[in-house]
Design a protein around this motif. Structure first.
Motif, PDB file in Angstrom:
ATOM      1  N   ALA A 199       0.833  -1.189   0.000  1.00  0.00           N
ATOM      2  CA  ALA A 199       0.000   0.000   0.000  1.00  0.00           C
ATOM      3  C   ALA A 199       0.870   1.243   0.000  1.00  0.00           C
ATOM      4  CB  ALA A 199      -0.918   0.014   1.219  1.00  0.00           C
ATOM      5  N   GLN A 200       0.423   2.246  -0.751  1.00  0.00           N
ATOM      6  CA  GLN A 200       1.081   3.548  -0.736  1.00  0.00           C
ATOM      7  C   GLN A 200       0.159   4.498   0.015  1.00  0.00           C
ATOM      8  OE1 GLN A 200       2.266   5.075  -4.568  1.00  0.00           O
ATOM      9  NE2 GLN A 200       2.712   7.116  -3.763  1.00  0.00           N
ATOM     10  N   ILE A 201       0.570   4.901   1.220  1.00  0.00           N
ATOM     11  CA  ILE A 201      -0.251   5.784   2.043  1.00  0.00           C
ATOM     12  C   ILE A 201      -0.268   7.194   1.462  1.00  0.00           C
ATOM     13  CG2 ILE A 201      -0.549   6.753   4.358  1.00  0.00           C
ATOM     14  CD1 ILE A 201       0.798   4.238   5.445  1.00  0.00           C
ATOM     15  N   ASN A 202       0.898   7.668   1.056  1.00  0.00           N
ATOM     16  CA  ASN A 202       1.043   8.935   0.345  1.00  0.00           C
ATOM     17  C   ASN A 202       2.331   8.834  -0.468  1.00  0.00           C
ATOM     18  OD1 ASN A 202       3.246   9.704   2.139  1.00  0.00           O
ATOM     19  ND2 ASN A 202       1.656  10.170   3.664  1.00  0.00           N
ATOM     20  N   GLU A 241      -5.032  11.095  -3.999  1.00  0.00           N
ATOM     21  CA  GLU A 241      -4.014  11.806  -3.210  1.00  0.00           C
ATOM     22  C   GLU A 241      -2.856  10.893  -2.840  1.00  0.00           C
ATOM     23  OE1 GLU A 241      -5.968  13.425   0.170  1.00  0.00           O
ATOM     24  OE2 GLU A 241      -7.152  14.881  -0.985  1.00  0.00           O
ATOM     25  N   LYS A 242      -3.157   9.610  -2.597  1.00  0.00           N
ATOM     26  CA  LYS A 242      -2.123   8.645  -2.251  1.00  0.00           C
ATOM     27  C   LYS A 242      -1.268   8.270  -3.449  1.00  0.00           C
ATOM     28  CE  LYS A 242      -3.798   5.099  -0.031  1.00  0.00           C
ATOM     29  NZ  LYS A 242      -4.797   4.076   0.366  1.00  0.00           N
ATOM     30  N   GLY A 243      -1.743   8.607  -4.639  1.00  0.00           N
ATOM     31  CA  GLY A 243      -0.977   8.270  -5.845  1.00  0.00           C
ATOM     32  C   GLY A 243      -1.330   6.920  -6.427  1.00  0.00           C
ATOM     33  N   ASN A 244      -2.497   6.362  -6.043  1.00  0.00           N
ATOM     34  CA  ASN A 244      -2.930   5.077  -6.576  1.00  0.00           C
ATOM     35  C   ASN A 244      -3.197   5.204  -8.067  1.00  0.00           C
ATOM     36  OD1 ASN A 244      -4.201   2.646  -7.211  1.00  0.00           O
ATOM     37  ND2 ASN A 244      -5.308   2.560  -5.275  1.00  0.00           N
ATOM     38  N   SER A 245      -2.515   4.382  -8.856  1.00  0.00           N
ATOM     39  CA  SER A 245      -2.664   4.445 -10.308  1.00  0.00           C
ATOM     40  C   SER A 245      -3.742   3.504 -10.825  1.00  0.00           C
ATOM     41  CB  SER A 245      -1.326   4.104 -10.978  1.00  0.00           C
ATOM     42  OG  SER A 245      -0.902   2.795 -10.626  1.00  0.00           O
TER      43      SER A 245
END
Length: 364
Positions: free
Chosen positions: A154-157, A265-269
């Motif tokens: 997971a990418q939080i931010n 905002e987290k950058g989820n693609s």
């Protein structure tokens, strides 16, 4: 509202209700018979699924195929009216074809608005109940993909990341946990490792066991700590930290919009899956009106072959329309088309076709 309006609305709703009840019953019986062995293999009683799964599954099924049901219903009763020369009699009495079509518009608008509310607010609740047990109706391989353990990340931010070597989404428990935080220059400033982790629903935090912390100071010196247990919050529950494709189905539209904003905002693609769900909730109810007028244009003229020909054409077009949504979802998820275009494309294609056929019929 005149006698003819009430007559057509009654025909529309009566035929739609009958087809809805008939097909739902047939599909339910077939599905129960097909899934019964898997349900019992997983230690459940069929009666549990009949009360805790299938009522919500039926809601999902009906809303998925609402356009097909409406289209077939309008084709069916309008073809019968045409074959019985009822339409000729109504128009010969002085009413225009546009006036004759008014109750079709009123009824389709009512069904469309009803579907809109269900899609945006009721269906997500039904999907939560349905998804709780759906894995136990699948074969072993698919079931393992949903409720089994697998690596997740997971990418939080833009600066914070979580990695888990083996995580079970159903149990919210995993092993091989790693959290890393970087500064704006992508330099590691903090790391937290743990052998085991789980989510505490009551206290709304993660519990990390056998942990090791590393803090990197500005002078590149390091501070190391370790212990038996530590508690951490990372801003989101595990369902949103490690979302699956079904998560969007279980959120009402306001919740889904907030979730999409956070993921952006987290950058989820990989947002297209959730955007497809968002846009489809409105596109499908609009298709009820589009397909009503397409069915009216096709079935209001008496044809050689009668009801059978109209039903064959109607069923073929309806399935092409609805399953094009599924095909376009795949195209959108592969980022070939923007989600808003993919989910509205069937309406964009069929609406002009319905308009052309409708005005051609009205001008005859």
């Amino acid at each position: 509202m005149g006698i003819v309006d009430r007559y057509i609305i009654k025909k529309y709703l009566g035929t739609f209700g009958f087809i809805l009840l008939l097909l739902s019953t047939v599909v339910l019986v077939i599905d129960v018979q097909a899934k019964k062995p898997r349900i019992e293999e997983n230690g459940f009683q069929l009666s549990e699924f009949l009360t805790q799964y299938y009522p919500f599954w039926i809601i999902y099924l009906v809303m998925t195929f609402m356009s097909i049901l409406v289209f077939i219903a309008v084709i069916f009763f309008t073809s019968r009216m045409a074959n019985n020369t009822e339409i000729v009699a109504i128009i010969s009495s002085g009413a225009s074809f546009h006036r004759f079509a008014r109750p079709y518009f009123i009824t389709s608008l009512f069904i469309g608005l009803f579907s809109l509310v269900i899609n945006h607010y009721v269906l997500p609740w039904a999907n939560i109940q349905k998804n709780e047990l759906e894995a136990y109706t699948m074969n072993a391989r698919k079931r393992e993909q949903i409720i089994g353990s697998a690596p997740v990340s997971a990418q939080i931010n833009v600066n914070e990341y979580i990695f888990i070597h083996s995580y079970n989404k159903k149990e919210k428990r995993g092993s091989g946990f790693a959290y890393r935080k970087y500064d704006k220059d992508k330099r590691l400033v903090y790391q937290l490792l743990a052998a085991e982790m789980y989510w505490d629903d009551a206290k709304q935090h993660f519990v990390l066991s056998s942990f090791h912390e590393k803090t990197v100071n500005k002078d590149d010196s390091e501070k190391l700590t370790s212990g038996a247990e530590i508690f951490r919050k990372f801003g989101f529950p595990p369902e949103e930290l490690f979302p699956d494709q079904l998560l969007g189905q279980t959120k009402t539209t306001p919740e889904l919009l907030r979730f999409i904003d956070r993921e952006r905002e987290k950058g989820n693609s990989n947002l297209n899956t959730y955007l497809n769900e968002l846009y489809q909730r409105t596109a499908m109810p609009v298709s009820v009106i589009v397909l009503t007028f397409l069915a009216l244009a096709l079935a209001s003229e008496k044809k050689r072959g009668g009801l059978g020909v109209n039903l064959a054409i109607g069923i073929a077009l309806a399935f092409i329309f609805v399953f094009s949504f599924e095909a376009l979802k795949v195209v959108s998820e592969n980022k070939t088309l923007p989600p808003v275009v993919a989910m509205w494309l069937p309406n964009m294609v069929f609406a002009p076709l319905a308009a052309i056929l409708y005005f051609r019929r009205a001008n005859q």
